[in-house]
Design a protein around this motif. Structure first.
Motif, PDB file in Angstrom:
ATOM      1  N   UNK A 108       0.835  -1.204   0.000  1.00  0.00           N
ATOM      2  CA  UNK A 108       0.000   0.000   0.000  1.00  0.00           C
ATOM      3  C   UNK A 108       0.871   1.257   0.000  1.00  0.00           C
ATOM      4  N   UNK A 109       2.001   1.205   0.707  1.00  0.00           N
ATOM      5  CA  UNK A 109       2.901   2.354   0.767  1.00  0.00           C
ATOM      6  C   UNK A 109       3.521   2.655  -0.591  1.00  0.00           C
ATOM      7  N   UNK A 110       3.621   1.641  -1.450  1.00  0.00           N
ATOM      8  CA  UNK A 110       4.164   1.827  -2.796  1.00  0.00           C
ATOM      9  C   UNK A 110       3.104   2.294  -3.788  1.00  0.00           C
ATOM     10  N   UNK A 111       1.862   2.428  -3.317  1.00  0.00           N
ATOM     11  CA  UNK A 111       0.787   2.898  -4.177  1.00  0.00           C
ATOM     12  C   UNK A 111      -0.035   1.804  -4.817  1.00  0.00           C
ATOM     13  N   UNK A 112       0.229   0.537  -4.446  1.00  0.00           N
ATOM     14  CA  UNK A 112      -0.577  -0.571  -4.964  1.00  0.00           C
ATOM     15  C   UNK A 112      -1.979  -0.487  -4.373  1.00  0.00           C
ATOM     16  N   UNK A 113      -2.979  -0.689  -5.216  1.00  0.00           N
ATOM     17  CA  UNK A 113      -4.379  -0.728  -4.766  1.00  0.00           C
ATOM     18  C   UNK A 113      -4.910  -2.123  -5.044  1.00  0.00           C
ATOM     19  N   UNK A 158      -4.428  -2.267  -8.982  1.00  0.00           N
ATOM     20  CA  UNK A 158      -3.683  -1.210  -9.654  1.00  0.00           C
ATOM     21  C   UNK A 158      -2.238  -1.251  -9.168  1.00  0.00           C
ATOM     22  N   UNK A 159      -1.303  -1.288 -10.126  1.00  0.00           N
ATOM     23  CA  UNK A 159       0.116  -1.309  -9.803  1.00  0.00           C
ATOM     24  C   UNK A 159       0.770  -0.084 -10.437  1.00  0.00           C
ATOM     25  N   UNK A 160       1.347   0.818  -9.637  1.00  0.00           N
ATOM     26  CA  UNK A 160       1.923   2.045 -10.189  1.00  0.00           C
ATOM     27  C   UNK A 160       3.160   1.775 -11.057  1.00  0.00           C
ATOM     28  N   UNK A 161       3.581   2.798 -11.752  1.00  0.00           N
ATOM     29  CA  UNK A 161       4.745   2.732 -12.623  1.00  0.00           C
ATOM     30  C   UNK A 161       5.991   2.299 -11.853  1.00  0.00           C
ATOM     31  N   UNK A 162       6.737   1.345 -12.456  1.00  0.00           N
ATOM     32  CA  UNK A 162       8.026   0.864 -11.939  1.00  0.00           C
ATOM     33  C   UNK A 162       7.928   0.065 -10.647  1.00  0.00           C
ATOM     34  N   UNK A 193       6.294  -0.571 -16.866  1.00  0.00           N
ATOM     35  CA  UNK A 193       7.422  -1.254 -16.224  1.00  0.00           C
ATOM     36  C   UNK A 193       7.100  -1.808 -14.840  1.00  0.00           C
ATOM     37  N   UNK A 194       5.824  -2.052 -14.586  1.00  0.00           N
ATOM     38  CA  UNK A 194       5.440  -2.702 -13.324  1.00  0.00           C
ATOM     39  C   UNK A 194       5.381  -4.204 -13.525  1.00  0.00           C
ATOM     40  N   UNK A 195       5.235  -4.922 -12.412  1.00  0.00           N
ATOM     41  CA  UNK A 195       5.187  -6.382 -12.477  1.00  0.00           C
ATOM     42  C   UNK A 195       4.280  -6.898 -11.371  1.00  0.00           C
ATOM     43  N   UNK A 196       3.376  -7.847 -11.716  1.00  0.00           N
ATOM     44  CA  UNK A 196       2.406  -8.350 -10.738  1.00  0.00           C
ATOM     45  C   UNK A 196       1.998  -9.773 -11.076  1.00  0.00           C
ATOM     46  N   UNK A 197       1.732 -10.563 -10.040  1.00  0.00           N
ATOM     47  CA  UNK A 197       1.129 -11.885 -10.189  1.00  0.00           C
ATOM     48  C   UNK A 197      -0.175 -11.891  -9.406  1.00  0.00           C
ATOM     49  N   UNK A 223       3.284   0.103 -21.171  1.00  0.00           N
ATOM     50  CA  UNK A 223       4.594  -0.172 -21.749  1.00  0.00           C
ATOM     51  C   UNK A 223       5.538  -0.879 -20.780  1.00  0.00           C
ATOM     52  N   UNK A 224       6.000  -2.053 -21.185  1.00  0.00           N
ATOM     53  CA  UNK A 224       6.976  -2.777 -20.387  1.00  0.00           C
ATOM     54  C   UNK A 224       6.423  -3.491 -19.170  1.00  0.00           C
ATOM     55  N   UNK A 225       5.121  -3.430 -18.933  1.00  0.00           N
ATOM     56  CA  UNK A 225       4.532  -4.098 -17.760  1.00  0.00           C
ATOM     57  C   UNK A 225       4.460  -5.603 -17.983  1.00  0.00           C
ATOM     58  N   UNK A 226       4.576  -6.351 -16.883  1.00  0.00           N
ATOM     59  CA  UNK A 226       4.490  -7.813 -16.932  1.00  0.00           C
ATOM     60  C   UNK A 226       3.403  -8.269 -15.969  1.00  0.00           C
ATOM     61  N   UNK A 227       2.388  -8.933 -16.507  1.00  0.00           N
ATOM     62  CA  UNK A 227       1.264  -9.399 -15.699  1.00  0.00           C
ATOM     63  C   UNK A 227       1.148 -10.912 -15.835  1.00  0.00           C
ATOM     64  N   UNK A 228       1.090 -11.574 -14.701  1.00  0.00           N
ATOM     65  CA  UNK A 228       0.813 -13.011 -14.677  1.00  0.00           C
ATOM     66  C   UNK A 228      -0.553 -13.202 -14.014  1.00  0.00           C
ATOM     67  N   UNK A 229      -1.466 -13.801 -14.750  1.00  0.00           N
ATOM     68  CA  UNK A 229      -2.843 -13.995 -14.267  1.00  0.00           C
ATOM     69  C   UNK A 229      -3.129 -15.491 -14.225  1.00  0.00           C
TER      70      UNK A 229
END
Length: 434
Positions: A108-113, A158-162, A193-197, A223-229
């Motif tokens: 949450x401190x990194x801005x992830x929602x 929601x995953x913020x930039x980088x 350029x974010x990354x999330x699973x 751009x450059x984001x990586x999502x694993x669903x």
């Protein structure tokens, strides 16, 4: 005007419900417009199956869901799915609404929602409104419109930039009240350029009557984001499961789909990657086991618009008893998508003479400077393999199991999440009656 769709709610009741849930005006208007479309559009056309003959009218009605005081209140079948999953974040939906949410403070401190979508439309309108119903539009067909009318609970991630999130975030979608509408909507936005699973499980428990699940997933990878669903569906025979998944990929973005279709009831899913950006990539892995008299229709699609975009899709399905499966793979390379590469494989293994399988690989190429290929097969268990194993002192049932696991292994072994691999292995054993 279609006569196939029975609308589950009228405009007055829908408006009153939306206002009672304090939804913003734009969302109320969206639901009302979608209701009008639902009465005009045709049902989606499934390859070699008629969805209008399925039980797709059992929506029930919206019922307020009671928040959980603790996870100890979850039914056992759902509780097993959340063990050890609280490190990153957890969202639990029960019937028509969300009953539990959590997110690690450092994320949450990194801005992830990470919350339910109903909350997000109120608290994060600027992040939700530009994307909701944009990958799966409400005018695509009658079921898409109906979903836009009745969706509830759901997930907003929601995953913020980088920002790179190292631990999976998880959701559990539970239906155990046949009278309650169950229609989660998952919306994921991954900035540049974010990354999330993200991992979710759809599960039902103690249903006393038929239920229709009309669900949707929308993913936007910048751009450059990586999502694993990763998603596992294990609904009981009372539930008809229809799910539409869409991912829109910008330049150098990637999506990895991991889908385990382990339902006991009729199931249709359409998983599509829209490779809009140059250098975007999509990798889809789907495994399915059909049993009883199930009717199954799985479509995996990749639409290439970007240059040097690449897609890979692998589907393996095992059908037993009288189950019927239609497996479709569609690779579409648009004009201008030079250097695109689209590969697909569909394989169906039938375990009984009454089981049916059909694999349909489709390549639609509108550009010359591309690479594309497909492979498909449908067949019975190889009896020579069974006899060979039995000659080594292995029983027939164990021999058949080894052949089946060997058939599924090329997909299961590539799943990078150990817990998900173990879960799918257990579900395969359950579906095969072992």
């Amino acid at each position: 005007m279609t006569t196939q769709t029975i609308l589950p709610v009228n405009a007055e009741a829908l408006k009153a419900l939306s206002e009672s849930r304090q939804e913003p005006t734009w969302l109320t208007d969206s639901r009302l417009a979608s209701l009008e479309l639902a009465g005009q559009l045709e049902l989606p056309k499934l390859e070699k199956q008629r969805i209008e003959r399925w039980n797709i009218q059992s929506y029930g009605e919206y019922k307020e869901s009671k928040k959980l005081a603790s996870l100890d209140e979850l039914p056992e079948r759902a509780a097993q799915l959340v063990e050890g999953s609280r490190e990153g974040g957890l969202v639990i939906q029960r019937n028509s609404g969300t009953v539990y949410t959590s997110l690690a403070s450092e994320l949450a401190a990194k801005g992830v929602i990470f919350t339910d979508l109903e909350t997000a439309v109120r608290k994060h309108e600027d992040l939700v409104k530009p994307y909701l119903h944009q990958a799966l539009k409400n005018d695509e067909h009658a079921l898409a419109a109906l979903h836009a009318v009745v969706w509830n609970g759901g997930v907003f991630l929601y995953v913020p930039k980088n920002v790179e999130v190292d631990v999976p975030l998880q959701a559990v979608m539970l239906t155990d009240d046949a009278e309650a509408t169950f229609a989660p909507h998952v919306l994921i936005v991954a900035e540049a350029n974010s990354q999330i699973t993200y991992v979710d499980n759809y599960v039902s428990d103690s249903l006393s009557a038929p239920v229709t699940h009309n669900g949707a997933v929308e993913i936007f990878a910048k751009n450059g984001a990586k999502v694993r669903y990763a998603s596992v569906h294990q609904l009981t025979a009372e539930a008809t499961d229809v799910t539409f998944r869409r991912a829109v990929l910008d330049n150098d973005a990637s999506i990895e789909w991991i889908v385990g279709e382990m339902n006991d009831g009729d199931t249709a899913s359409d998983t599509m990657s829209i490779l809009k950006g140059n250098g975007s990539t999509s990798d889809a892995k789907v495994i399915a086991v059909g049993s009883g008299s199930q009717k199954i229709n799985y479509t995996t699609q990749a639409k290439h618009y970007g240059k040097s975009s690449a897609s890979q899709m692998i589907t393996r399905a095992v059908m037993r008893e009288e189950a019927q499966a239609i497996i479709n793979g569609i690779t579409k390379i648009e004009k201008g998508a030079t250097k695109a590469d689209g590969q697909q494989t569909e394989r169906v293994l039938m375990l009984s003479p009454k089981a049916r399988g059909d694999a349909n690989p489709i390549l639609l190429i509108d550009e010359d400077d591309v690479t594309a290929g497909h492979a498909a097969s449908v067949g019975q268990v190889n009896q020579e393999q069974i006899y060979y194993l039995m000659s080594r002192g292995i029983s027939r049932s164990v021999a058949e199991s080894l052949v089946i696991y060997g058939f599924l292994a090329p997909v299961v072994s590539e799943i990078p999440l150990e817990g998900l691999r173990d879960q799918l292995q257990g579900l395969v054993e359950r579906k095969l009656g072992q």
